[in-house]
Design an enzyme around this catalytic site. Structure first.
Site, PDB file in Angstrom:
ATOM      1  N   ARG A  62       0.887  -1.104  -0.050  1.00 53.68           N
ATOM      2  CA  ARG A  62      -0.016   0.139   0.058  1.00 53.68           C
ATOM      3  C   ARG A  62       0.798   1.294   0.034  1.00 53.68           C
ATOM      4  O   ARG A  62       1.964   1.283   0.684  1.00 53.68           O
ATOM      5  CB  ARG A  62      -1.186  -0.101   1.188  1.00 53.68           C
ATOM      6  CG  ARG A  62      -2.098  -0.906   1.117  1.00 53.68           C
ATOM      7  CD  ARG A  62      -2.962  -0.469   2.256  1.00 53.68           C
ATOM      8  NE  ARG A  62      -2.785  -0.383   3.469  1.00 53.68           N
ATOM      9  CZ  ARG A  62      -3.034   0.264   4.553  1.00 53.68           C
ATOM     10  NH1 ARG A  62      -4.185   1.122   4.252  1.00 53.68           N
ATOM     11  NH2 ARG A  62      -2.331   0.317   5.768  1.00 53.68           N
TER      12      ARG A  62
ATOM     13  N   SER B 264       7.144  -5.054   7.790  1.00 52.06           N
ATOM     14  CA  SER B 264       6.767  -5.965   8.688  1.00 52.06           C
ATOM     15  C   SER B 264       7.447  -7.238   8.503  1.00 52.06           C
ATOM     16  O   SER B 264       6.906  -8.336   8.361  1.00 52.06           O
ATOM     17  CB  SER B 264       5.156  -6.314   8.750  1.00 52.06           C
ATOM     18  OG  SER B 264       4.566  -5.022   8.924  1.00 52.06           O
TER      19      SER B 264
ATOM     20  N   ASP C 135       4.379  -3.109  12.229  1.00 50.10           N
ATOM     21  CA  ASP C 135       3.076  -2.593  12.347  1.00 50.10           C
ATOM     22  C   ASP C 135       2.523  -2.438  13.920  1.00 50.10           C
ATOM     23  O   ASP C 135       1.611  -1.768  14.134  1.00 50.10           O
ATOM     24  CB  ASP C 135       2.160  -3.658  11.709  1.00 50.10           C
ATOM     25  CG  ASP C 135       2.577  -5.066  12.183  1.00 50.10           C
ATOM     26  OD1 ASP C 135       3.535  -5.467  12.898  1.00 50.10           O
ATOM     27  OD2 ASP C 135       1.857  -6.132  11.688  1.00 50.10           O
TER      28      ASP C 135
END
Length: 1004
Positions: A630, A691, A745
């Protein structure tokens, strides 16, 4: 039958799970021409059809002919002269009392009409009964309910495997019946029974309670001495006993029941308020029958249901139509609020005899019913039972005959003094009269034996009255049955209910048309339900043995289930030990010299501040954590935060290609996004959520330790991820990239919640994986230089236990799951908690339980033996409060498992055990964190917030509650609140960048 409560009625209760339209249907509203009419408003002013000796239903009539049979006669059909009454279109719908002065009808017609109940009124009565059932089940309204809905603690019906010897003791009207029942595990098709009846002296019935139970125990001792041999019993072999005790009790366990009141001529002192099971057991022990153990107490209605169950044919409702009347059924246990059990189903004893004691049946009470009520020993009580019980039907007929004689419609010119004597007209007289199929000869004989001198006309009219009274009783039984059928159908969320109903009692056996009326009327009132009536075979004897046998089967199963699930059930001490171990590993991870060998790595993130609300500006965020990537732009203004984002796919070839190819692709995605958002001319600060395991050596510098999640891009491990991104930007000539922070995250989750709550200093992820971070004092972080301020520590607690410190809580199932993963022996704490593994743990438990014959009749399917077939999302679905068990069976059917009701209940328990342990272990880890923060700051009490993300925490119906409850128990000096994160990996990354810019410019 047991005596019934007479307490006053309360406001309505209701069961949940339906929308407003369905709730109205639930509480008795019926659809009429596209609209709903609330049933408790009373009959419609229109001329409704009626049920009884003559019934008009829509465009048809349900009639009894002179031979007593029932038929549907449509308006287009011609009427035969054999019908006992004509259709009179002038028949109004209101109560009989409005007709007494009518010049158009005869006394006989008025009497018969008064005993008829309009169909609309039956629907209203059904709705009222469903309302009262809800009241009886509700903890708040139970005490005022007329339909008491008493829990029986019978939670399963026979499955046909029960076998062994079972002793039964039944306390009857003035007798004690003892039975020895042998079951052979053959589907309960051919039990062997021996019994003996002992007459009870009246002095025992009205003497001391201890004497009563001593007498019963003596009967048991004598019976065993006469019937058992060394082949069937020995003092060494336990002999379980089922006790049929037909009085109203407050039952709190299957073998624990407190007598509420005596009835039926019993008034033994010292028993009311006492546990009658314990009193019987004490008396049996005095007889030196140490091998006899009372394991179950029940009434005859429950026994009826149980005796009608055979292999493959469960019975879930029982009705007894006898001197008294009662019904029981298998209710969803979570709706029985007066009992602690919340899983599966429980048999509820409705004790419906008191229905109407609040006056709701007053309009259908005839003068004959009022007279019977006034002459009874309990006027105004048990109103429903006085309309339907065989103890009263003869009396209703007697008062009707007296009234008709006074109106000169019967026995003109003859002496009826005999009818003035209470009890002279019995139910047997009534049944002899209505079951006669050959004219009035037998009717005349019955009446003459009573001392009456009837004419031919008198015989016909008496027969009509008897049929009306008994037909009404059968119809009212059908109303009660329909209420239960609809309630079961609705609370099980079924469109159609098919169920077996066990039936017993004098009226059922003695009235040849009872079953026909029960079926047809209940079908009219509950067309969505199909009930099959099963005759009971000695419900109070054989049925009591069944209850006892099922109780023993379930007790043995419970022991076996506890043996399997026991290792997953953690005590408070177990959790305190986990908390202490986590604290110990945290200290090792923070230590400069012990960090390398610690299982909890405690990685510094170089995030030194949380948001304070003064951050402003536009920021880019990248989120790389899987096959989707993203890119976001985040606008932080005084009014709040707004975002725009786009998702880009990372093809498998790029995931597994070169590092340059991967990061070039990422830059291409960023350029595409900035172009679409008109941001190419701006150099915006960027936060990068990455992550994957990294060793962070600065806020914008992190070395990749290893790839996970299917990534294997070459040339990246050991390299600075931020620099790889910058190098790609340079290759692509994208000079406006300004990477200011890299984070995972978990940190992003803390930061995204911290913007709204300055007290948020902990981040927690509980989803596919699990991790936590928190703000630690710099003086305690031995792996970073400096003692001032705080730094967010990425715990990487998924690896907690990799050094063996959690071996004591690892079960056989955990070890099997661990061994079949791609990283055996690694991330062991995560494998106990996270969504990636819980479904597989459940599957391993199901395999063991199936092998032990506890599930699926010991027959596993190939699908159940397939790894990861049982998804963690199934746990969330199965544990939903109030989820109908048929929906659980649907899930199991997807796995090609033929699950019984009991299998579904047990599966829910397995899921609950696994998810509860996961929540408790997560709480133990979190307790170590908050207690460390409290001690770091020298506080007696810490107030802190946790930002949480992850599908397991957000979507599982019980996980968050169990985690928070356990945390409160383990860290009582910490007030911890939880906030669900909104896009921690996107919004959080931007906020890390925003805070970095604020602090770099000197803002605090």
């Amino acid at each position: 039958m047991g005596s019934r409560s007479t307490r006053p009625k309360s406001p309505s209760g209701q069961f949940g799970g339906a929308d407003r339209r369905d709730q109205r249907r639930n509480l008795g509203a019926e659809e009429r021409g596209g609209r709903y009419v609330d049933q408790w408003w009373g009959p419609s002013p229109s001329n409704p059809p009626v049920l009884g000796p003559m019934t008009v239903v829509g465009q048809s009539c349900l009639l009894h002919n002179r031979r007593g049979s029932v038929t549907i006669l449509h308006r287009s059909d011609s009427m035969d002269s054999s019908w006992s009454m004509e259709i009179d279109n002038r028949f109004p719908s209101r109560h009989h009392s409005h007709h007494h002065g009518s010049s158009h009808t005869t006394p006989i017609q008025r009497a018969l009409r008064s005993l008829c109940i309009p169909l609309e009124r039956l629907h209203i009565m059904k709705g009222h009964m469903m309302q009262d059932m809800c009241k009886g089940l509700s903890r708040q309204t139970h005490a005022q309910a007329k339909v008491r809905m008493l829990p029986t603690y019978v939670c399963s019906t026979p499955n046909g495997t029960e076998k062994g010897n079972f002793l039964v003791v039944e306390l009857c009207q003035n007798q004690v019946r003892t039975l020895l029942v042998t079951l052979y595990g053959d589907g309960n098709m051919s039990p062997q029974m021996m019994y003996k009846i002992f007459d009870m002296p009246e002095s025992i019935m009205q003497g001391e309670g201890e004497a009563l139970f001593d007498f019963i125990a003596q009967c048991v001792s004598q019976f065993l001495a006469e019937t058992t041999t060394s082949d069937t019993s020995s003092s060494e072999e336990r002999l379980p006993l089922g006790f049929v005790f037909p009085f109203t009790c407050r039952q709190t366990q299957l073998d624990k029941a407190e007598l509420l009141s005596w009835s039926k001529g019993f008034s033994c002192s010292g028993v009311v308020g006492k546990d009658v099971v314990q009193m019987l057991q004490s008396a049996i022990n005095k007889q030196e029958l140490s091998h006899v153990e009372v394991v179950a107490l029940m009434n005859d209605t429950v026994g009826t249901m149980m005796t009608c169950c055979t292999e493959g044919r469960p019975c879930e409702i029982a009705m007894v139509a006898d001197k008294g009347s009662n019904c029981c059924f298998m209710a969803e246990a979570y709706l029985v609020e007066t009992a602690e059990e919340t899983s599966g189903r429980m048999c509820v004893n409705t004790e419906w005899g008191c229905f109407g004691d609040d006056g709701s049946l007053n309009d259908i009470f005839t003068p004959y019913d009022e007279s019977v009520d006034e002459e009874s020993s309990n006027p105004g009580e048990k109103r429903f039972e006085k309309l339907v019980g065989t103890l009263y039907l003869g009396e209703i007929v007697r008062h009707a005959l007296i009234a008709l004689t006074a109106e000169k419609a019967l026995f003109t010119g003859t002496d009826i003094a005999v009818l003035k004597e209470k009890g002279v007209f019995t139910i047997q007289h009534v049944l002899d009269i209505i079951n006669n199929e050959d004219g009035t000869t037998d009717v005349k004989r019955v009446l003459e034996v009573l001392g009456l001198q009837p004419s031919e006309r008198d015989c016909g009219r008496v027969q009509q009255i008897c049929r009306a009274v008994v037909g009404r009783a059968a119809t009212l039984h059908a109303v009660g049955l329909a209420a239960i059928l609809s309630y079961m159908c609705q609370t099980r969320d079924m469109e159609t209910l098919m169920v077996n109903v066990g039936v017993d009692g004098e009226l059922y056996k003695g009235y040849s048309r009872f079953e026909e009326i029960l079926q047809s009327v209940s079908r009219l009132l509950s067309p969505e339900c199909l009930a099959t009536l099963l005759p009971s075979r000695d419900g109070s004897g054989r049925g009591a043995a069944m209850v006892t046998a099922v109780a023993l089967r379930l007790a043995a199963q419970r022991r076996a289930v506890n043996e399997v699930l026991g290792p997953l059930r953690l005590t408070h001490a177990d959790l305190e030990k986990v908390q202490a171990l986590m604290r110990q590993e945290m200290e090792r991870g923070l230590g400069k010299h012990t960090n390398a060998t610690a299982s909890v790595r405690m990685l510094p993130t170089y995030v030194s501040h949380t948001p304070n609300g003064t951050e402003r500006g536009d920021f880019l965020a990248l989120d790389l954590g899987g096959t989707n990537f993203r890119v976001l732009v985040v606008h932080v203004t005084e009014e709040g935060i707004s975002m725009a984002s786009e998702i880009y796919v990372i093809p498998a070839a790029i995931m597994r290609g070169t590092g340059e190819g991967l990061f070039d692709h990422i830059i291409d995605c960023i350029v595409d996004f900035q172009t679409k958002q008109n941001l190419m001319t701006q150099a915006l600060p960027l936060g990068f959520t990455f992550s994957f395991p990294c060793q962070q050596v600065g806020l914008d510098k992190a070395l990749l330790l290893t790839w996970t999640k299917g990534f294997t891009a070459s040339g990246c491990v050991g390299q600075d991820v931020v620099q790889l991104l910058r190098d790609a930007a340079q290759r692509k000539q994208h000079s406006g990239l300004q990477v200011v922070a890299l984070l995972n995250d978990t940190v992003g989750t803390m930061m995204s919640c911290g913007y709204d709550d300055p007290k948020c200093e902990i981040g927690l992820i509980v989803g596919t994986g699990t991790n936590a971070c928190y703000m630690e004092e710099m003086r305690n972080v031995g792996t970073v230089e400096g003692d001032q301020g705080r730094m967010c520590i990425n715990m990487e607690w998924g690896a907690f236990g990799d050094n063996g410190c959690l071996d004591h809580i690892f079960t056989h199932f955990d070890r099997v799951v661990d061994e079949t993963t791609i990283n055996p022996g690694k991330q062991r704490f995560e494998k106990l908690i996270s969504g990636m593994y819980l479904g597989e743990i459940v599957r391993q438990i199901l395999l063991v339980m199936t092998e032990k014959q506890l599930l699926f009749q010991g027959r596993p399917t190939s699908k159940l033996q397939t790894r990861n077939i049982f998804q963690t999302k199934f746990l969330s679905t199965i544990e939903l409060n109030g989820l109908a068990l048929r929906q659980i069976r649907t899930i199991l059917n997807e796995l090609e498992l033929d699950a019984s009701f009991e299998d579904s209940v047990l599966l829910r328990e397995v899921c609950q055990a696994v998810s509860l342990r996961a929540a408790q272990l997560c709480a133990a880890g979190l307790a170590a964190v908050v207690e460390k923060m409290r001690e770091n700051r020298g506080l007696d009490r810490l107030s802190v917030s946790v930002g949480v993300d992850g599908t397991l925490y957000k979507l599982h119906p019980c996980f968050s509650h169990n985690l928070q409850k356990t945390l409160k128990d383990l860290a009582p000096n910490c007030d911890v609140s939880f906030h669900l994160s909104e896009d921690g990996s996107g919004k959080g990354a931007a906020l890390v960048a925003a805070v970095a810019c604020r602090t770099a410019s000197g803002g605090q």
